[in-house]
Design an enzyme around this catalytic site. Structure first.
Site, short mmCIF file in Angstrom:
data_model
loop_
_atom_site.label_atom_id
_atom_site.label_comp_id
_atom_site.label_asym_id
_atom_site.label_seq_id
_atom_site.Cartn_x
_atom_site.Cartn_y
_atom_site.Cartn_z
N HIS A 44 0.88 -1.17 0.00
CA HIS A 44 0.00 0.00 0.00
C HIS A 44 0.92 1.22 0.00
CE1 HIS A 44 -2.87 -2.88 2.05
NE2 HIS A 44 -3.51 -2.50 0.97
N ASP A 71 2.24 1.66 3.34
CA ASP A 71 3.22 0.65 3.77
C ASP A 71 4.60 1.14 3.35
OD1 ASP A 71 1.29 -1.27 4.65
OD2 ASP A 71 1.06 -2.01 2.59
N ASP A 74 -3.14 -13.40 -1.01
CA ASP A 74 -3.76 -12.42 -0.10
C ASP A 74 -4.45 -13.23 1.00
OD1 ASP A 74 -4.57 -10.13 1.08
OD2 ASP A 74 -5.69 -9.34 -0.63
#
Ligand code: GLO
Ligand code: MG
Length: 345
Positions: free
Chosen positions: A49, A52, A283
């Site tokens: 992200h 992140d 994920d």
């Protein structure tokens, strides 16, 4: 059997066990620790992200964001880890409570677009051209709260701004039908690819498919994967599993439905996924009950299952399957698959 798949995950996949009903069950870990785990597991790449990569991004200037992204890039290079993609996290901010690109508030729509442009800047520094858009809050809890046709226009406006900002980036939309919203505006791969056609550069708008999101939409993950690949638009993949229409579970790949996992791998194999450098990303999350000493098992297991299924796909008697298809003997075809998965008695 040798394989040529490259694997990745994101820092959020080493989650600490919190759910809406209770706190963490494992100690909080730093990004450095997560990067070290990725390396120890032998994964090639990490998904990011924007925050992140650059924590507290909203508090930082564009120059500072670029500087910190540069520092991260040097660390990743030093560790030999690739950044697979960067995704704007558009679902945490007070500015995205009512959606990001489709918020009813024009100020908030502007915020979402500006933040996405910073995400693109980070991606370029990290050496990836792939931007993933999980459109988390683009939808409604109350149908009358937004105009769904206007929402399409807002989404196209946002995609066009991103495409114009950098002529080299590609946008991969990650559809999901619900959660956190009651209904999302881009629930399936068909919606994502239809949206691409309205943008200024459709060939740079593609998709990322997540197994669990297809299941939540009542669709078959393998068919969704095949659909995107038929358009040359499957640019990333979030493999996991999901036990029916419940909260988004992000279970290990194959955990619930091994046959569906086999079918997903078969579709990937038959259509050459990975040949253009695409990664297989998991994920997945540890179960809340997972002890800290077993923290990496869900990732290692997902990869093990994936690779075992690659072997299963490659050893499947395709010639026999073709004969059964020609004879329209789908009853026998069904059993051929089942017995192949079961292995010798
Ligand atoms: C949630 C999504 C989420 C995204 C990630 C990347 O349901 O799967 O994990 O993949 O935020 O944008
Ligand atoms: Mg995902």
């Amino acid at each position: 059997m040798p394989h040529d798949y490259q694997f990745c995950f994101g820092p959020w996949n080493l989650s600490e066990g919190q759910d809406p009903y209770g706190p963490t069950t494992r100690p909080t870990q730093t990004f450095d620790w997560k990067l070290a785990q990725l390396k120890s597991l032998g994964f090639a790449a990490m998904m990011f992200h924007d925050d992140d990569a650059v924590p507290d991004i909203d508090q930082k200037s564009a120059a500072q964001i670029l500087r910190e992204a540069g520092e991260l890039k040097r660390r990743l290079d030093g560790e030999g880890i690739v950044a697979e993609m960067v995704a704007p996290r558009l679902w945490f901010s007070p500015h995205t409570i009512d959606g990001a690109y489709t918020s009813n508030d024009p100020e908030h729509r502007r915020y979402a677009i500006e933040r996405s442009l910073r995400t693109i800047d980070i991606a370029r520094v990290l050496g990836t051209d792939l931007i993933v858009l999980w459109l988390a809050r683009e939808g409604t809890y109350v149908r009358e709260a937004k105009d769904p046709a206007r929402a399409v226009e807002h989404l196209v406006t946002a995609l066009d701004r991103m495409l114009a900002h950098d002529p080299t980036i590609r946008l991969a939309i990650e559809p999901k039908p619900n959660e956190p919203m009651d209904h999302a505006y881009v629930p399936t791969i068909g919606h994502a690819l239809a949206l691409a056609t309205l943008t200024r550069d459709p060939k740079r708008v593609g998709a990322l498919i997540e197994s669990a999101h297809c299941i939540l939409a009542g669709l078959d993950p393998g068919d969704e994967i095949a659909f995107a690949m038929a358009f040359g638009k499957l640019w990333s993949l979030h493999l996991n599993d999901q036990n029916g229409l419940k909260f988004d579970q992000d279970k290990p790949f194959g955990s619930t439905n091994l046959r569906s996992a086999f079918d997903q791998v078969r579709v990937l194999e038959r259509n050459g996924y990975g040949r253009q450098g695409e990664y297989v990303c998991f994920d997945v999350h540890p179960f809340r009950t997972t002890r800290p000493e077993h923290w990496l098992a869900h990732l290692d297991n997902s990869r093990r299952t994936f690779l075992r299924l690659v072997d299963k796909v490659r050893s499947f008697d395709e010639a026999r399957a073709r004969e059964l298809v020609a004879a329209r003997d789908y009853q026998a075809l069904d059993q051929l698959v089942i017995e192949h998965l079961l292995g010798p008695a």
